[in-house]
Design a protein around this motif. Sequence first.
Motif, PDB file in Angstrom:
ATOM      1  N   UNK A  33       0.820  -1.206   0.000  1.00 39.42           N
ATOM      2  CA  UNK A  33       0.000   0.000   0.000  1.00 39.42           C
ATOM      3  C   UNK A  33       0.852   1.255   0.000  1.00 39.42           C
ATOM      4  N   UNK A  34       1.924   1.237   0.768  1.00 40.16           N
ATOM      5  CA  UNK A  34       2.738   2.428   0.925  1.00 40.16           C
ATOM      6  C   UNK A  34       3.518   2.769  -0.329  1.00 40.16           C
ATOM      7  N   UNK A  35       3.818   1.765  -1.138  1.00 43.26           N
ATOM      8  CA  UNK A  35       4.609   2.018  -2.343  1.00 43.26           C
ATOM      9  C   UNK A  35       3.888   3.013  -3.242  1.00 43.26           C
ATOM     10  N   UNK A  36       2.585   2.827  -3.439  1.00 44.12           N
ATOM     11  CA  UNK A  36       1.809   3.741  -4.277  1.00 44.12           C
ATOM     12  C   UNK A  36       1.586   5.069  -3.561  1.00 44.12           C
ATOM     13  N   UNK A  37       1.149   5.001  -2.287  1.00 45.31           N
ATOM     14  CA  UNK A  37       0.840   6.231  -1.543  1.00 45.31           C
ATOM     15  C   UNK A  37       2.078   7.098  -1.351  1.00 45.31           C
ATOM     16  N   UNK A  38       3.182   6.446  -0.962  1.00 47.91           N
ATOM     17  CA  UNK A  38       4.401   7.195  -0.706  1.00 47.91           C
ATOM     18  C   UNK A  38       4.937   7.815  -1.983  1.00 47.91           C
ATOM     19  N   UNK A  39       4.876   7.053  -3.078  1.00 49.61           N
ATOM     20  CA  UNK A  39       5.346   7.585  -4.351  1.00 49.61           C
ATOM     21  C   UNK A  39       4.614   8.848  -4.750  1.00 49.61           C
ATOM     22  N   UNK A  40       3.290   8.850  -4.611  1.00 51.34           N
ATOM     23  CA  UNK A  40       2.504  10.024  -4.968  1.00 51.34           C
ATOM     24  C   UNK A  40       2.770  11.177  -4.004  1.00 51.34           C
ATOM     25  N   UNK A  41       3.002  10.848  -2.730  1.00 55.07           N
ATOM     26  CA  UNK A  41       3.326  11.895  -1.752  1.00 55.07           C
ATOM     27  C   UNK A  41       4.617  12.611  -2.151  1.00 55.07           C
ATOM     28  N   UNK A  42       5.652  11.837  -2.465  1.00 53.57           N
ATOM     29  CA  UNK A  42       6.925  12.432  -2.857  1.00 53.57           C
ATOM     30  C   UNK A  42       6.803  13.202  -4.167  1.00 53.57           C
ATOM     31  N   UNK A  43       6.015  12.676  -5.091  1.00 52.15           N
ATOM     32  CA  UNK A  43       5.839  13.352  -6.378  1.00 52.15           C
ATOM     33  C   UNK A  43       5.139  14.689  -6.191  1.00 52.15           C
ATOM     34  N   UNK A  44       4.086  14.703  -5.382  1.00 52.46           N
ATOM     35  CA  UNK A  44       3.380  15.972  -5.119  1.00 52.46           C
ATOM     36  C   UNK A  44       4.287  16.968  -4.421  1.00 52.46           C
ATOM     37  N   UNK A  45       5.102  16.469  -3.491  1.00 54.11           N
ATOM     38  CA  UNK A  45       6.020  17.348  -2.759  1.00 54.11           C
ATOM     39  C   UNK A  45       7.028  17.975  -3.720  1.00 54.11           C
ATOM     40  N   UNK A  46       7.559  17.175  -4.636  1.00 51.95           N
ATOM     41  CA  UNK A  46       8.533  17.679  -5.613  1.00 51.95           C
ATOM     42  C   UNK A  46       7.889  18.691  -6.546  1.00 51.95           C
ATOM     43  N   UNK A  47       6.681  18.407  -7.018  1.00 50.30           N
ATOM     44  CA  UNK A  47       5.991  19.320  -7.935  1.00 50.30           C
ATOM     45  C   UNK A  47       5.685  20.652  -7.258  1.00 50.30           C
ATOM     46  N   UNK A  48       5.273  20.599  -5.999  1.00 58.55           N
ATOM     47  CA  UNK A  48       5.001  21.836  -5.264  1.00 58.55           C
ATOM     48  C   UNK A  48       6.266  22.675  -5.112  1.00 58.55           C
TER      49      UNK A  48
ATOM     50  N   UNK B 234       7.482  12.026 -18.048  1.00 58.61           N
ATOM     51  CA  UNK B 234       8.492  12.997 -18.464  1.00 58.61           C
ATOM     52  C   UNK B 234       9.637  12.982 -17.465  1.00 58.61           C
ATOM     53  N   UNK B 235      10.741  13.626 -17.823  1.00 55.23           N
ATOM     54  CA  UNK B 235      11.847  13.769 -16.875  1.00 55.23           C
ATOM     55  C   UNK B 235      11.564  14.944 -15.941  1.00 55.23           C
ATOM     56  N   UNK B 236      12.346  15.052 -14.882  1.00 51.93           N
ATOM     57  CA  UNK B 236      12.181  16.168 -13.946  1.00 51.93           C
ATOM     58  C   UNK B 236      12.455  17.485 -14.655  1.00 51.93           C
ATOM     59  N   UNK B 237      13.513  17.544 -15.461  1.00 57.22           N
ATOM     60  CA  UNK B 237      13.855  18.777 -16.179  1.00 57.22           C
ATOM     61  C   UNK B 237      12.773  19.134 -17.178  1.00 57.22           C
ATOM     62  N   UNK B 238      12.195  18.133 -17.856  1.00 56.13           N
ATOM     63  CA  UNK B 238      11.087  18.393 -18.786  1.00 56.13           C
ATOM     64  C   UNK B 238       9.911  19.018 -18.045  1.00 56.13           C
ATOM     65  N   UNK B 239       9.644  18.510 -16.834  1.00 58.75           N
ATOM     66  CA  UNK B 239       8.530  19.047 -16.055  1.00 58.75           C
ATOM     67  C   UNK B 239       8.807  20.492 -15.650  1.00 58.75           C
ATOM     68  N   UNK B 240      10.045  20.783 -15.230  1.00 58.06           N
ATOM     69  CA  UNK B 240      10.421  22.149 -14.866  1.00 58.06           C
ATOM     70  C   UNK B 240      10.208  23.083 -16.047  1.00 58.06           C
ATOM     71  N   UNK B 241      10.690  22.684 -17.215  1.00 57.15           N
ATOM     72  CA  UNK B 241      10.543  23.521 -18.421  1.00 57.15           C
ATOM     73  C   UNK B 241       9.076  23.700 -18.798  1.00 57.15           C
TER      74      UNK B 241
ATOM     75  N   UNK C 257      15.132   7.543  -7.700  1.00 59.04           N
ATOM     76  CA  UNK C 257      13.749   7.173  -7.392  1.00 59.04           C
ATOM     77  C   UNK C 257      12.789   8.295  -7.779  1.00 59.04           C
ATOM     78  N   UNK C 258      13.194   9.542  -7.542  1.00 60.21           N
ATOM     79  CA  UNK C 258      12.345  10.666  -7.916  1.00 60.21           C
ATOM     80  C   UNK C 258      12.149  10.716  -9.429  1.00 60.21           C
ATOM     81  N   UNK C 259      13.219  10.474 -10.173  1.00 60.29           N
ATOM     82  CA  UNK C 259      13.101  10.462 -11.632  1.00 60.29           C
ATOM     83  C   UNK C 259      12.167   9.336 -12.088  1.00 60.29           C
ATOM     84  N   UNK C 260      12.250   8.187 -11.407  1.00 58.92           N
ATOM     85  CA  UNK C 260      11.360   7.076 -11.729  1.00 58.92           C
ATOM     86  C   UNK C 260       9.908   7.454 -11.513  1.00 58.92           C
ATOM     87  N   UNK C 261       9.613   8.192 -10.441  1.00 56.77           N
ATOM     88  CA  UNK C 261       8.240   8.631 -10.167  1.00 56.77           C
ATOM     89  C   UNK C 261       7.735   9.568 -11.267  1.00 56.77           C
TER      90      UNK C 261
END
Length: 306
Positions: A166-181, A217-224, A206-210
């Motif tokens: 359960x945590x694999x999905x929940x934690x992944x989305x938590x970290x992804x939202x935190x990075x996007x914010x 997309x890549x993290x840099x693609x998202x930033x751009x 791991x963040x790039x995998x998320x």
Amino acid sequence: MSSIFFTEDAYVMISAFYAISIPEFHMHTHTHGSCEIMYVTGGSCDVQCQGEDIHLRQNQFIFIDAQVPHKLSVLEGHPCAILNIEFQRCKEEGMIDLSLLQKNSEDFQKFCKQNSPFLVSQDLRSLGYALKDLITFLQKESTQKDYLASILFQRMLLELAYCVNENKQCTGMYYLRKACSYIEENLCETLKVPEIAAYTGINKSYLQLLFSRFLHCTIIDYVNQKRMERAVFYLTNSTSSITDIAFAIGYNSRQHFAHTFEKHYQMSPLKYRKLHSRTLVPDTGETQYVLEKEKMVKEIYLGREH
């Protein structure tokens, strides 16, 4: 003796356990043939696995597979209470038999497909209670060949599998939202992947995998992408110069911004502004219009004494 993920060995043998409050501790990096669960019931500690640093707080745990290099550190003045159990797969009949669990539990089947050197999670249900009951029984009875020991151990594995799955999905989305914010809040700054990952609290791989898995997309693609979205807003809703917009969204030169913008929209920022601008120049002179009941009833000249 083998990994918990080596399902051909149907039995498990418990090799060690403890429940203790540690005031200070610094372990050398080591490996052993047992899988290990370290569960923090109070305070915090640091665990290093395969060179990666993990900070564990209350009700968090780490599962470490057999033969994985790791070490535990507890800082002076910051005691940590830990439940710990070590166990290993084996072929010895008469030990704890996992064959029925392996056959009947979808959670455990899914867990066994993880095949990861270590897994970190929050306790999402009752792993802490399951560990405590198992350790209490083992401490009193000093045997694992008892049927109740088998039941308690399998209950612990079920709770472990549930948390990890359960945590694999929940934690992944938590970290992804935190990075996007973080990215959106710091678009005007120089954004680097290691710094984003450090803020998020996970390693950059791991963040790039998320980002790849969920945003494609890549993290840099998202930033751009986010910078271009903000640039479009400024171009169509403000009279700021192209240079000011470039600096406002994190580019250190107008040329770099213009080049990136043209790659995204196949036209220059200036041409985009001419085609899509919605800016208005409001001008009511010195007059303020006052509405009452959705109808304009009078006008007041600004600056006039009231």
